[in-house]
Design a protein around this motif. Structure first.
Motif, PDB file in Angstrom:
ATOM      1  N   THR A 111      -1.888 -14.520   5.569  1.00  0.00           N
ATOM      2  CA  THR A 111      -1.402 -14.241   6.926  1.00  0.00           C
ATOM      3  C   THR A 111      -0.604 -12.946   6.896  1.00  0.00           C
TER       4      THR A 111
ATOM      5  N   ASN B 146      -6.560  -8.361   6.198  1.00  0.00           N
ATOM      6  CA  ASN B 146      -5.525  -8.712   7.160  1.00  0.00           C
ATOM      7  C   ASN B 146      -4.772  -7.497   7.686  1.00  0.00           C
TER       8      ASN B 146
ATOM      9  N   THR C  93      -4.638 -14.051  10.414  1.00  0.00           N
ATOM     10  CA  THR C  93      -4.930 -14.806   9.198  1.00  0.00           C
ATOM     11  C   THR C  93      -6.394 -14.678   8.825  1.00  0.00           C
TER      12      THR C  93
ATOM     13  N   ALA D 188       0.441 -11.147  14.463  1.00  0.00           N
ATOM     14  CA  ALA D 188       0.124 -12.115  13.404  1.00  0.00           C
ATOM     15  C   ALA D 188      -1.381 -12.319  13.314  1.00  0.00           C
TER      16      ALA D 188
END
Length: 346
Positions: A155, A88, A61, A59
């Motif tokens: 994200t 991203n 962002t 993950a």
């Protein structure tokens, strides 16, 4: 070099967020989103549901602020969507992963044209599509009453496919430093735009739509890369993160870097000559190309797409970045750059 023409959104100028309404805009934007391979439940409910084959999720962002990270008079809505996604998706690749989905939050004035937002969504989808990823959710809000700027927060989620994540902290003395992708093109394009021109189109396009080498990240992980990083703020600055995390010295081979990034009579050389700028400054300190740098054990064959540009050293210095043995700060001054890379609160 030619002057840029104003970028005007398609569609009815009166068709704004205020007129269409939040959910009307969301419906239009989602029509552009595409489909994520891992989505079990996509947009439309309170949250998306994604399959996680690896049972781990990468993950990351990034936030893009109008006037600092993009300008609507320099870039089309589609360009901005591509750029927001690339920032991203490259971070996921830098961990050795493959992106699976995006979540997007957007704050904009109520006067924002819906056609512009649809263009951003189309750019996001086009950048994600080849990876099998898509926007699976997000939020749309009105910006402050006295604000005319757009803020875009993205994200990205990704999958490691059973591989160990490649961290910044794994570089070891004796490793080879390697590069995948190109450096200096976005910074060169930005320099052109700042002077009121729109050509050479190759470098301006590179600033508007970066082209990260997404496949190189998982390829490096498979080949045994010991550390890796996305070059978003500048080569010297981002190598500094690896050096600090790994407690090593990274020594860039200037000649190898020039061979890899500065083709004779190429656009960087041409623009540098026209503007009186050493193009090596863009290569060493320019950001937003989203190339990847990684370190590999010395005897490891480099995977496809990777080029050696230096070595990792130990010694009494705990950490740092050199160019041909010279401290990075001295090289930055010699090439006329303002600093080692982008400073977010400068």
């Amino acid at each position: 070099m030619t002057r840029p023409r104003p970028l005007v959104p398609r569609g009815d100028p009166a068709d704004t967020v205020k007129v269409v309404g939040e959910f009307g805009v969301i419906d239009r934007v989602l029509a552009q989103a595409g489909t994520a391979r891992v989505a079990q439940v996509g947009p439309g409910d309170d949250a998306a549901v994604l399959r996680t084959p690896d049972r781990r999720v990468v993950a990351t962002t990034d936030v893009l602020v109008e006037g600092r990270h993009f300008r609507r008079d320099w870039s089309s809505a589609e360009d901005i969507g591509h750029k927001a996604a690339a920032a991203n998706l490259a971070d996921v690749a830098a961990m050795g992963g493959v992106a699976t989905a995006l979540l997007v939050g957007l704050a904009c004035p109520s006067s924002t044209q819906t056609a512009w937002l649809e263009g951003v969504a189309a750019g996001l989808a086009a950048e994600c599509g080849p990876l099998g990823a898509a926007v699976v959710g997000g939020d749309l809000v009105a910006s402050a009453a006295d604000s005319t700027s757009v803020v875009l927060s993205v994200t990205a989620l990704g999958d490691l496919a059973g591989r160990a994540p490649v961290l910044r902290s794994g570089a070891r003395p004796g490793d080879v430093l390697a590069l995948a992708g190109r450096l200096g093109w976005s910074a060169c394009g930005l320099a052109v735009l700042r002077r009121g021109f729109s050509s050479p189109i190759a470098v301006v396009a590179a600033h508007r739509r970066p082209t990260p080498p997404y496949a190189a990240g998982p390829g490096a992980a498979e080949a045994g890369a010991t550390s890796m990083c996305d070059v978003s703020d500048g080569l010297l600055a981002d190598l500094g993160h690896i050096a600090a995390a790994s407690s090593v010295v990274i020594d860039v081979d200037r000649a190898a870097l020039v061979r890899a990034c500065l083709e004779p009579d190429g656009p960087l050389q041409q623009v540098g000559s026209a503007l009186g700028v050493d193009p090596l400054a863009w290569v060493l300190t320019g950001g937003e190309d989203h190339a990847l740098v990684a370190t590999f054990p010395a005897r490891t064959p480099l995977p496809v797409g990777w080029t050696p540009i230096g070595v990792v050293r130990g010694g009494r210095r705990a950490q740092g970045v050199l160019v041909d043995g010279t401290p990075a700060a001295d090289v930055v001054r010699a090439v006329g750059a303002e600093g080692a890379g982008h400073v977010h609160f400068g």
